[in-house]
Design a protein around this motif. Structure first.
Motif, PDB file in Angstrom:
ATOM      1  N   TYR A   3       2.537   0.983  10.637  1.00 44.92           N
ATOM      2  CA  TYR A   3       2.869   1.469   9.306  1.00 44.92           C
ATOM      3  C   TYR A   3       3.930   2.550   9.431  1.00 44.92           C
ATOM      4  CZ  TYR A   3      -1.311  -1.060   8.064  1.00 44.92           C
ATOM      5  OH  TYR A   3      -2.240  -2.051   7.898  1.00 44.92           O
ATOM      6  N   GLN A   5       6.069   5.389   7.458  1.00 45.42           N
ATOM      7  CA  GLN A   5       6.085   6.187   6.234  1.00 45.42           C
ATOM      8  C   GLN A   5       7.526   6.424   5.798  1.00 45.42           C
ATOM      9  OE1 GLN A   5       4.012   9.899   6.455  1.00 45.42           O
ATOM     10  NE2 GLN A   5       4.108  10.213   4.262  1.00 45.42           N
ATOM     11  N   ILE A   6       7.775   6.124   4.527  1.00 43.92           N
ATOM     12  CA  ILE A   6       9.077   6.377   3.920  1.00 43.92           C
ATOM     13  C   ILE A   6       8.853   7.220   2.670  1.00 43.92           C
ATOM     14  CG2 ILE A   6      10.147   4.297   4.859  1.00 43.92           C
ATOM     15  CD1 ILE A   6       9.735   2.995   2.113  1.00 43.92           C
ATOM     16  N   GLU A   8       9.091   6.530  -0.469  1.00 39.65           N
ATOM     17  CA  GLU A   8       8.376   5.857  -1.553  1.00 39.65           C
ATOM     18  C   GLU A   8       6.958   5.436  -1.184  1.00 39.65           C
ATOM     19  OE1 GLU A   8      11.468   4.691  -0.512  1.00 39.65           O
ATOM     20  OE2 GLU A   8      12.587   5.762  -2.048  1.00 39.65           O
ATOM     21  N   LEU A  11       5.784   1.214   4.720  1.00 36.27           N
ATOM     22  CA  LEU A  11       6.192  -0.149   5.041  1.00 36.27           C
ATOM     23  C   LEU A  11       5.323  -0.617   6.199  1.00 36.27           C
ATOM     24  CD1 LEU A  11      10.091   0.036   4.982  1.00 36.27           C
ATOM     25  CD2 LEU A  11       8.605  -1.012   3.284  1.00 36.27           C
ATOM     26  N   GLU A  12       5.052  -1.895   6.226  1.00 35.18           N
ATOM     27  CA  GLU A  12       4.244  -2.465   7.291  1.00 35.18           C
ATOM     28  C   GLU A  12       5.154  -3.299   8.192  1.00 35.18           C
ATOM     29  OE1 GLU A  12       1.181  -6.064   7.518  1.00 35.18           O
ATOM     30  OE2 GLU A  12       0.545  -4.467   6.176  1.00 35.18           O
ATOM     31  N   LEU A  13       5.209  -2.960   9.462  1.00 35.09           N
ATOM     32  CA  LEU A  13       5.993  -3.703  10.441  1.00 35.09           C
ATOM     33  C   LEU A  13       5.038  -4.500  11.310  1.00 35.09           C
ATOM     34  CD1 LEU A  13       8.650  -4.335  11.959  1.00 35.09           C
ATOM     35  CD2 LEU A  13       8.174  -2.323  13.364  1.00 35.09           C
ATOM     36  N   SER A  28       8.237  -8.973  10.974  1.00 36.54           N
ATOM     37  CA  SER A  28       8.325  -8.963   9.518  1.00 36.54           C
ATOM     38  C   SER A  28       8.115  -7.536   9.030  1.00 36.54           C
ATOM     39  CB  SER A  28       7.294  -9.897   8.900  1.00 36.54           C
ATOM     40  OG  SER A  28       6.000  -9.427   9.135  1.00 36.54           O
ATOM     41  N   LEU A  29       8.762  -7.246   7.933  1.00 45.28           N
ATOM     42  CA  LEU A  29       8.650  -5.940   7.301  1.00 45.28           C
ATOM     43  C   LEU A  29       8.267  -6.175   5.854  1.00 45.28           C
ATOM     44  CD1 LEU A  29       9.144  -2.954   8.031  1.00 45.28           C
ATOM     45  CD2 LEU A  29      11.458  -3.229   7.155  1.00 45.28           C
ATOM     46  N   SER A  30       7.153  -5.573   5.422  1.00 49.20           N
ATOM     47  CA  SER A  30       6.697  -5.799   4.056  1.00 49.20           C
ATOM     48  C   SER A  30       6.328  -4.477   3.386  1.00 49.20           C
ATOM     49  CB  SER A  30       5.499  -6.752   4.041  1.00 49.20           C
ATOM     50  OG  SER A  30       4.428  -6.212   4.770  1.00 49.20           O
ATOM     51  N   ASN A  31       6.297  -4.516   2.061  1.00 46.91           N
ATOM     52  CA  ASN A  31       5.984  -3.315   1.291  1.00 46.91           C
ATOM     53  C   ASN A  31       4.500  -3.000   1.277  1.00 46.91           C
ATOM     54  OD1 ASN A  31       8.638  -2.863   0.559  1.00 46.91           O
ATOM     55  ND2 ASN A  31       8.487  -4.146  -1.247  1.00 46.91           N
ATOM     56  N   THR A  38       1.065 -10.639   5.367  1.00 49.00           N
ATOM     57  CA  THR A  38       1.447 -10.678   6.772  1.00 49.00           C
ATOM     58  C   THR A  38       1.177 -12.055   7.368  1.00 49.00           C
ATOM     59  OG1 THR A  38       0.982  -8.343   7.001  1.00 49.00           O
ATOM     60  CG2 THR A  38       1.068  -9.617   9.021  1.00 49.00           C
TER      61      THR A  38
END
Length: 57
Positions: A3, A5-6, A8, A11-13, A28-31, A38
């Motif tokens: 995970y 942290q940004i 907003e 993000l999950e990598l 993959s990168l997801s919100n 995933t």
């Protein structure tokens, strides 16, 4: 999964690594932090890995 942290939120990598070759098959990168999201992204990568393994048997 990692995970990140940004500003907003997070993000999950997700990465899939071949431990024998130490190569990254895909990522993959997801919100969201959803396992369903995933798994949808990683299914084609897992299929590709299975084809590779079946060629060397």
């Amino acid at each position: 999964m990692t995970y990140i942290q940004i500003k907003e939120g997070f993000l999950e990598l997700t990465t899939i690594i071949d431990l024998y070759d130490r190569k990254i098959f895909g990522w993959s990168l997801s919100n969201g932090m959803s396992t369903e999201e995933t798994s949808i992204i990683t299914r084609p990568i897992i299929r590709m890995m299975m084809v590779k393994w079946s060629l060397f048997r």
